[in-house]
Scaffold this active site. Sequence first.
Site, mmCIF file in Angstrom:
data_model
loop_
_atom_site.group_PDB
_atom_site.id
_atom_site.type_symbol
_atom_site.label_atom_id
_atom_site.label_comp_id
_atom_site.label_asym_id
_atom_site.label_seq_id
_atom_site.Cartn_x
_atom_site.Cartn_y
_atom_site.Cartn_z
ATOM 1 N N GLY A 64 0.830 -1.215 0.000
ATOM 2 C CA GLY A 64 0.000 0.000 0.000
ATOM 3 C C GLY A 64 0.856 1.253 0.000
ATOM 4 O O GLY A 64 0.526 2.263 0.623
ATOM 5 N N GLY A 67 0.166 5.504 -0.959
ATOM 6 C CA GLY A 67 -0.741 6.378 -0.219
ATOM 7 C C GLY A 67 -0.010 7.567 0.394
ATOM 8 O O GLY A 67 1.083 7.943 -0.057
ATOM 9 N N TYR A 197 -12.884 0.513 10.231
ATOM 10 C CA TYR A 197 -11.444 0.810 10.263
ATOM 11 C C TYR A 197 -10.880 0.509 11.653
ATOM 12 O O TYR A 197 -9.880 -0.197 11.804
ATOM 13 C CB TYR A 197 -11.256 2.284 9.896
ATOM 14 C CG TYR A 197 -9.837 2.798 9.926
ATOM 15 C CD1 TYR A 197 -8.852 2.244 9.116
ATOM 16 C CD2 TYR A 197 -9.494 3.882 10.742
ATOM 17 C CE1 TYR A 197 -7.558 2.754 9.127
ATOM 18 C CE2 TYR A 197 -8.209 4.397 10.747
ATOM 19 C CZ TYR A 197 -7.237 3.820 9.945
ATOM 20 O OH TYR A 197 -5.956 4.316 9.949
ATOM 21 N N LYS A 201 -8.328 -2.467 12.939
ATOM 22 C CA LYS A 201 -7.019 -2.150 13.530
ATOM 23 C C LYS A 201 -6.856 -2.806 14.903
ATOM 24 O O LYS A 201 -5.752 -3.238 15.252
ATOM 25 C CB LYS A 201 -6.816 -0.636 13.605
ATOM 26 C CG LYS A 201 -6.615 0.027 12.245
ATOM 27 C CD LYS A 201 -5.330 -0.417 11.548
ATOM 28 C CE LYS A 201 -5.073 0.354 10.263
ATOM 29 N NZ LYS A 201 -3.808 -0.022 9.617
ATOM 30 N N ILE A 227 -1.886 12.060 10.533
ATOM 31 C CA ILE A 227 -0.575 12.452 9.998
ATOM 32 C C ILE A 227 -0.744 13.582 8.981
ATOM 33 O O ILE A 227 -1.607 13.525 8.103
ATOM 34 C CB ILE A 227 0.142 11.249 9.347
ATOM 35 C CG1 ILE A 227 0.239 10.081 10.338
ATOM 36 C CG2 ILE A 227 1.527 11.659 8.842
ATOM 37 C CD1 ILE A 227 0.965 10.379 11.638
HETATM 38 N N1 LIG Z 1 -2.336 8.803 7.297
HETATM 39 C C1 LIG Z 1 -2.724 8.791 8.568
HETATM 40 O O1 LIG Z 1 -3.117 9.823 9.146
HETATM 41 C C2 LIG Z 1 -2.683 7.512 9.335
HETATM 42 C C3 LIG Z 1 -2.937 7.545 10.722
HETATM 43 C C4 LIG Z 1 -2.952 6.361 11.421
HETATM 44 C C5 LIG Z 1 -2.655 5.158 10.789
HETATM 45 N N2 LIG Z 1 -2.408 5.161 9.461
HETATM 46 C C6 LIG Z 1 -2.153 3.876 8.801
HETATM 47 O O2 LIG Z 1 -0.973 3.938 8.019
HETATM 48 C C7 LIG Z 1 -1.153 3.150 6.839
HETATM 49 C C8 LIG Z 1 -0.840 3.999 5.619
HETATM 50 O O3 LIG Z 1 -1.729 5.088 5.634
HETATM 51 P P1 LIG Z 1 -1.888 6.061 4.399
HETATM 52 O O4 LIG Z 1 -2.387 7.334 4.956
HETATM 53 O O5 LIG Z 1 -0.691 6.042 3.552
HETATM 54 O O6 LIG Z 1 -3.117 5.366 3.635
HETATM 55 P P2 LIG Z 1 -3.673 5.713 2.182
HETATM 56 O O7 LIG Z 1 -5.151 5.475 2.200
HETATM 57 O O8 LIG Z 1 -3.192 7.015 1.733
HETATM 58 O O9 LIG Z 1 -2.971 4.583 1.300
HETATM 59 C C9 LIG Z 1 -3.342 3.236 1.387
HETATM 60 C C10 LIG Z 1 -2.849 2.524 0.144
HETATM 61 O O10 LIG Z 1 -3.333 1.169 0.190
HETATM 62 C C11 LIG Z 1 -3.551 0.782 -1.142
HETATM 63 N N3 LIG Z 1 -4.426 -0.383 -1.239
HETATM 64 C C12 LIG Z 1 -5.786 -0.418 -1.175
HETATM 65 N N4 LIG Z 1 -6.222 -1.670 -1.420
HETATM 66 C C13 LIG Z 1 -5.119 -2.434 -1.616
HETATM 67 C C14 LIG Z 1 -4.914 -3.800 -1.925
HETATM 68 N N5 LIG Z 1 -5.935 -4.639 -2.096
HETATM 69 N N6 LIG Z 1 -3.645 -4.242 -2.060
HETATM 70 C C15 LIG Z 1 -2.603 -3.396 -1.912
HETATM 71 N N7 LIG Z 1 -2.732 -2.090 -1.644
HETATM 72 C C16 LIG Z 1 -3.986 -1.620 -1.502
HETATM 73 C C17 LIG Z 1 -4.152 2.020 -1.811
HETATM 74 O O11 LIG Z 1 -4.023 1.959 -3.221
HETATM 75 C C18 LIG Z 1 -3.370 3.137 -1.162
HETATM 76 O O12 LIG Z 1 -2.297 3.562 -1.961
HETATM 77 C C19 LIG Z 1 -2.567 2.615 6.880
HETATM 78 O O13 LIG Z 1 -2.546 1.293 7.367
HETATM 79 C C20 LIG Z 1 -3.274 3.515 7.860
HETATM 80 O O14 LIG Z 1 -4.292 2.852 8.543
HETATM 81 C C21 LIG Z 1 -2.411 6.304 8.714
HETATM 82 C C1 LIG Z 2 -6.224 8.831 12.093
HETATM 83 C C2 LIG Z 2 -5.969 7.987 10.890
HETATM 84 O O1 LIG Z 2 -6.093 6.654 11.151
HETATM 85 C C3 LIG Z 2 -6.514 8.428 9.577
HETATM 86 N N1 LIG Z 2 -5.901 9.674 9.183
HETATM 87 C C4 LIG Z 2 -8.011 8.614 9.570
HETATM 88 O O2 LIG Z 2 -8.447 9.699 9.862
HETATM 89 O O3 LIG Z 2 -8.723 7.685 9.276
#
Ligand SMILES: NC(=O)c1ccc[n+]([C@@H]2O[C@H](COP(=O)([O-])OP(=O)(O)OC[C@H]3O[C@@H](n4cnc5c(N)ncnc54)[C@H](O)[C@@H]3O)[C@@H](O)[C@H]2O)c1
Ligand SMILES: C[C@@H](O)[C@H](N)C(=O)O
Length: 375
Positions: A64, A67, A197, A201, A227
Site C-alpha cells: 500500500g 498512499g 477501520y 485495527k 498524519i
Molecule cells: N495517514 C494517517 O493519518 C494515518 C494515521 C494512522 C494510521 N495510518 C495507517 O498507516 C497506513 C498507511 O496510511 P496512508 O495514509 O498512507 O493510507 P492511504 O489510504 O493514503 O494509502 C493506502 C494505500 O493502500 C492501497 N491499497 C488499497 N487496497 C489495496 C490492496 N488490495 N492491495 C494493496 N494495496 C492496496 C491504496 O491503493 C493506497 O495507496 C494505513 O494502514 C493507515 O491505517 C495512517
Molecule cells: C487517524 C488515521 O487513522 C486516519 N488519518 C483517519 O483519519 O482515518
Amino acid sequence: MPVVRALTKVAKKALLTPGCGCQVSAVAVRHVSFSPRQVTNASDASFHSVSFSETDHPKVLITGGLGQLGVGLAKLLRKRFGKNNVILSDIRKPPTHVFHSGPFIYSDILDYKNLREIVVNNRITWVVHYSALLSAVGEANVALARAVNITGLHNILDIAAEHGLRLFVPSTIGAFGPTSPRNPTPDLCVQRPRTIYGVSKVHAELMGEYYHHRYGLDFRCLRYPGIISADSQPGGGTTDYAVQIFHDAVKTGKFECNLKPDTRLPMMYIDDCLRATLEVMEAPAETLSMRTYNINAMSFTPDELAQEVQKQLPDLQITYKIDPVRQAIADSWPMNFDDSNARNDWRWKHDYDLPELVQTMLNFIGSESQVAQVS
Ligand SMILES: NC(=O)c1ccc[n+]([C@@H]2O[C@H](COP(=O)([O-])OP(=O)(O)OC[C@H]3O[C@@H](n4cnc5c(N)ncnc54)[C@H](O)[C@@H]3O)[C@@H](O)[C@H]2O)c1
Ligand SMILES: C[C@@H](O)[C@H](N)C(=O)O
C-alpha cells in the site's frame, strides 16, 4: 492412571511436532517459528527461517506504498538501507517520479500466492504493511474495508510468520472508541471502536501480538495520530482536514472545515511519524516491553490550527460545514494520546509541535505554488 499417562505422552509428542495446530501455552511456543498456514511436517520447518544477519541491511517490502505515507517512508528507508533494498508496492499505477526513484512492484494484498512469491523472489526480511482503507472511506465501503484491512492482514501475517520476517503494521487513534478514556488515552484500556477501520485495527493489534506469542513473529506496531504531510495527499480519513487547510489557505485564502471548531484530535507531522517507524523497527527486541505503542506529538482543534495558520496568513477565512459521518468518528476518538511507554522504552521523541508544523507546511506548499506559477 494409565489413561492419563498415555494422554500426557500424546500431548507431549504433539507439542514437539511443528505445525500440530494444537492450542498450547504461549510460553511453550514463544520464539518457535513455524507457519500457521503452510507447515505440515518437520522437514518443511528448516525452509521457513530466512537467515538475516544483523550486520546486513534488511530487504524491505512496503505494501500500500502509494498512499499518504508509503513514498516518504521508502525515501527514508532507501537513504538508510540503499535504494534497491526497499521495494514499494501497491495496486495503483505509480507516478513517473516514484517509478523512477527505486524498485516498484504491483501487489494486491488479497493475492496470497503473489505476495508469497514477491517475498521469496526478493528475499524480503522486513515488511511494512501500509495497505488499508482509512476511517471515512471504510465507512463508505464496509465490505471492501473488511477484505483489505482484515483478510489482507491475515495474508501478511501468515507470510511473515512463515518466512521469519519482521513485520510492521500501523494502528491508529481510530483503534479506540467512545468508551475509551479520551484525554489522555493510554496504551492499555477499553478498545471498542465504532468504525470498520477501528475494528480492523484492533484486530490487527491482537492478531499481531498473538502471532508474536504463538509463532515468535517479530511483530511491531505503532498507533499513529492523524498524519500531516505537504507532498502527499491523505487517503480518506477523519483527520484529512488538517492537511487540506494548508493547501486551501495558500491557493484560495479560504477553507471550509468538515469538523466542528472545537474537535480535538492527536496529530503528527509526517517526518516524525516515519522516523518513529524506522526507530521502532530498529529497536533491539529487549527494549520493547510491548508490541503495540501509542506515539504522539501534538493535539489541537480546527480552531487552534486555523489561528496558528492565520499568524502567517492573516487573511485566511474559515467556514464550517460539518460532515456528520466524520464528526461522529472524531467525537469517539482520543483527544490526546499518552505515549509515555514509547518514550521510556525506545526513547521516542517528537520534533514538531504546532508552530513548527505550520511553518514547515506553509513553506513547502508556498514554494511549490510559486514554482507552479512560474512554470
Ligand atoms: N495517514 C494517517 O493519518 C494515518 C494515521 C494512522 C494510521 N495510518 C495507517 O498507516 C497506513 C498507511 O496510511 P496512508 O495514509 O498512507 O493510507 P492511504 O489510504 O493514503 O494509502 C493506502 C494505500 O493502500 C492501497 N491499497 C488499497 N487496497 C489495496 C490492496 N488490495 N492491495 C494493496 N494495496 C492496496 C491504496 O491503493 C493506497 O495507496 C494505513 O494502514 C493507515 O491505517 C495512517
Ligand atoms: C487517524 C488515521 O487513522 C486516519 N488519518 C483517519 O483519519 O482515518
